[in-house]
Design a protein around this motif. Structure first.
Motif, PDB file in Angstrom:
ATOM      1  N   HIS A 394       0.629  -1.035  -0.389  1.00  0.00           N
ATOM      2  CA  HIS A 394      -0.002   0.154   0.160  1.00  0.00           C
ATOM      3  C   HIS A 394       0.696   1.148  -0.177  1.00  0.00           C
ATOM      4  O   HIS A 394       1.841   1.713   0.479  1.00  0.00           O
ATOM      5  N   CYS A 396      -0.250   5.416   0.355  1.00  0.00           N
ATOM      6  CA  CYS A 396      -0.973   6.215  -0.609  1.00  0.00           C
ATOM      7  C   CYS A 396      -1.230   7.560  -1.616  1.00  0.00           C
ATOM      8  O   CYS A 396      -2.323   8.023  -2.358  1.00  0.00           O
ATOM      9  N   ARG A 442      -5.742   8.167   9.312  1.00  0.00           N
ATOM     10  CA  ARG A 442      -5.201   7.757   8.673  1.00  0.00           C
ATOM     11  C   ARG A 442      -4.927   6.285   8.956  1.00  0.00           C
ATOM     12  O   ARG A 442      -4.895   5.207   8.335  1.00  0.00           O
ATOM     13  N   CYS A 454       2.295   2.936   6.646  1.00  0.00           N
ATOM     14  CA  CYS A 454       2.630   3.889   5.470  1.00  0.00           C
ATOM     15  C   CYS A 454       2.793   4.478   6.085  1.00  0.00           C
ATOM     16  O   CYS A 454       3.579   5.395   6.949  1.00  0.00           O
ATOM     17  N   CYS A 456       4.605   6.427   3.064  1.00  0.00           N
ATOM     18  CA  CYS A 456       4.728   7.192   2.036  1.00  0.00           C
ATOM     19  C   CYS A 456       4.672   9.032   2.222  1.00  0.00           C
ATOM     20  O   CYS A 456       4.951   9.321   3.163  1.00  0.00           O
ATOM     21  N   CYS A 459       2.000  10.280   4.809  1.00  0.00           N
ATOM     22  CA  CYS A 459       1.789   9.697   5.493  1.00  0.00           C
ATOM     23  C   CYS A 459       2.903  10.649   6.946  1.00  0.00           C
ATOM     24  O   CYS A 459       3.165  10.326   8.117  1.00  0.00           O
TER      25      CYS A 459
HETATM   26 ZN   LIG Z   1       0.645   6.996   2.838  1.00  0.00          ZN
END
Ligand SMILES: [Zn+2]
Ligand SMILES: [Zn+2]
Ligand SMILES: [Zn+2]
Length: 541
Positions: A394, A396, A442, A454, A456, A459
């Motif tokens: 995953h 985002c 989130r 996550c 990313c 995040c």
């Molecule tokens: Zn993320």
């Protein structure tokens, strides 16, 4: 701590523990309530909020036919089409009305400009005791459609891998590889540079269900808006073709069973068990396989393609949440009510095994499956479980766009990818509420629902990159163009818009995530999705 696949503490041949024992009182109450419902088989066929007895009945078919004709007169052809599907579910195969309903459904297709489907329904009408004196009507439809099909030929779309297939996973392109990682399961990495817009995965679901009663989908491939033919014995399922009808091993062992009318997650988990049952030549082999997997031993048996696909499913990450006991109980008790299943799992040892298998499937499905959307009405109508697609991690800010057509999952690159880059999909896309949350909540929900943390850019944000616009990107002509024209994006400007996005992304291939890049990637994705409008036939290769 979950007691999944735990055995009882006793000497000899201990069984897997009883998951329904020693639970708080509240479970006891829920179990009793469910068992009562199951005994009385309270689930009816539901359509547009109305309940129908789930047995073939020309009378019910007639009622539905009457409302279908009304809708047709009000020019609500889509609704009328769905109602004719319902009428077909109920009508007796020998009734001459069947052919007449097929012709009426052909008229709906004609008015929805779906000429191929219209002509196919005219054919189905002819094959189904159609009254001889109206045969010329059918010929007229056939001929009209033929003219339109000729004019619209270019509209049919084909989805296939852009690059040669991988040897081990034929649904995936050979420019990516799957790596097993001890820390977070599987990861997928590019083995060479990949261009933008490349289809790198077209995977048929391991199992899929429709979770809408109001939109008919093919039981086997989940296609919508097709030339559905009803199961001859039950009212629960329809098929889009003879192939899909004949190919459904699962329906052969579950025709007429009440699970079809149950809540969608119960139905989903249950059907995945039926899939496991039809995958192995015998229950003993299924048990042998699972035992080897749990003990992490090599599986000592000849595995065909279907069994290997089941192996992929079985090894997927399971949710680290508490076992969903109520769901497991619902699925297990429903299975044990099915004569064929009860015969296969006749001993206590096998029944305990089944109980844990249901729990295992539930955990995998809760963690890895996702829904497909019907574009036209923007409602979620299917739940699908695709195994190879589940290997993708995953993010985002993913570098792949993902969509479902029927029971197929398609992954396409939404930017230029360098060899060695990881490939990501978004487990929780914006249209499912993923972006409405703050970064903190989130993170919590991603952990809770998908067992991922996550890392990313979104995040773990560099606040500057989030707030301050990149002056070079903002003034790039392609960026300006997209910004100016996006409001007016229609089918005619979509191709141009797509090209501008590609120009921009080519220029900033190596730039890290920014608001501008994110905006262009999203626009690019919208353009690609626009190319697949719900009404055109889509072929897979
Ligand atoms: Zn993320
Ligand atoms: Zn089908
Ligand atoms: Zn059936």
């Amino acid at each position: 701590m979950s007691n999944l696949w735990t055995k009882e503490h006793r000497k000899g041949f201990p069984l897997y523990v009883d998951l329904f024992e020693d639970l708080p009182l509240i479970y006891e109450k829920e179990f009793t309530k469910w068992n009562k419902q199951l005994d009385e088989s309270q689930w009816k066929h539901v359509f547009l909020g109305n309940e129908y007895e789930p047995v073939k009945s020309n009378e019910t078919a007639h009622q539905l036919n009457v409302i279908a004709i009304e809708s047709f007169q009000f020019k609500d052809f889509r609704k009328s089409y769905e109602l004719f599907n319902q009428a077909l579910r109920f009508i007796d195969k020998k009734s001459p009305q069947m052919g007449v309903i097929f012709l009426k459904r052909a008229q709906c297709f004609f008015n929805m400009n779906m000429y191929e489907q219209c002509s196919a329904d005219a054919y189905l009408a002819r094959e189904s005791n159609f009254p001889n004196n109206f045969l010329s009507d059918l010929d007229e439809y056939h001929n009209n459609c033929f003219e339109f099909i000729k004019q619209n030929e270019r509209k049919a779309q084909t989805i296939k891998l852009s690059i040669d297939a991988d040897k081990e996973y034929p649904c995936m392109a050979n420019v990516v590889k799957i790596i097993k990682n001890d820390i977070h399961g599987m990861e997928v990495v590019a083995t060479s540079d990949i261009d933008i817009g490349q289809t790198i995965l077209v995977e048929e679901a391991f199992t899929s269900i429709s979770n809408s009663f109001d939109t008919t989908t093919c039981f086997t491939c989940q296609k919508t808006c097709a030339n559905f033919i009803p199961c001859e014995r039950c009212v629960d399922v329809m098929f889009c073709s003879i192939e899909c009808m004949g190919g459904s091993e699962i329906h052969k062992i579950s025709c007429g069973e009440v699970y079809h009318r149950m809540p969608s997650y119960t139905k989903f988990v249950l059907q995945s068990i039926l899939k496991a049952v039809v995958t192995f030549p015998s229950i003993d082999l299924l048990i042998k396989f699972v035992k080897a997997k749990i003990l992490m031993q090599t599986v000592d048996m000849v595995m065909d393609a279907k069994m290997k696909n089941y192996e992929l499913f079985f090894e997927l990450t399971t949710s680290n949440q508490e076992l969903p006991i109520l769901l497991i109980h619902q699925v297990y008790t429903t299975l044990m009510k099915m004569t064929l299943i009860a015969d296969l799992f006749s001993t206590k040892t096998k029944q305990r095994f089944l109980m844990h298998l249901v729990a295992h499937h539930a955990q995998v499905l809760l963690c890895n499956s996702y829904g497909g959307f019907e574009k036209e009405q923007n409602q979620q109508i299917t739940a699908t479980m695709t195994n190879v697609a589940s290997f993708f991690e995953h993010s985002c800010t993913p570098n792949l766009m993902q969509f479902s057509i029927g029971n197929r999952t398609v992954l396409i690159t939404n930017q230029f990818i360098k060899a060695g880059d990881h490939l990501y999909i978004d487990y929780w896309p914006e249209d499912e509420g993923g972006n409405n949350e703050s970064t903190e909540s989130r993170a919590i929900l991603l952990q809770k629902n998908f067992n991922v943390s996550c890392k990313c850019r979104k995040c773990n944000p560099n606040k500057k990159a989030l707030i301050i616009a990149d002056p070079y990107m903002v003034s790039h002509p392609a960026y300006r163009w997209v910004l100016d024209y996006k409001k007016h994006m229609g089918s005619d400007t979509s191709a141009l818009m797509k090209q501008q996005c590609i120009n921009f992304l080519k220029e900033y291939k190596h730039a890290s995530w920014s608001k501008e890049k994110d905006y262009i990637i999203k626009t690019y994705t919208e353009c690609v999705l626009n190319e697949f409008d719900g009404t055109n036939p889509i072929h897979f290769k």
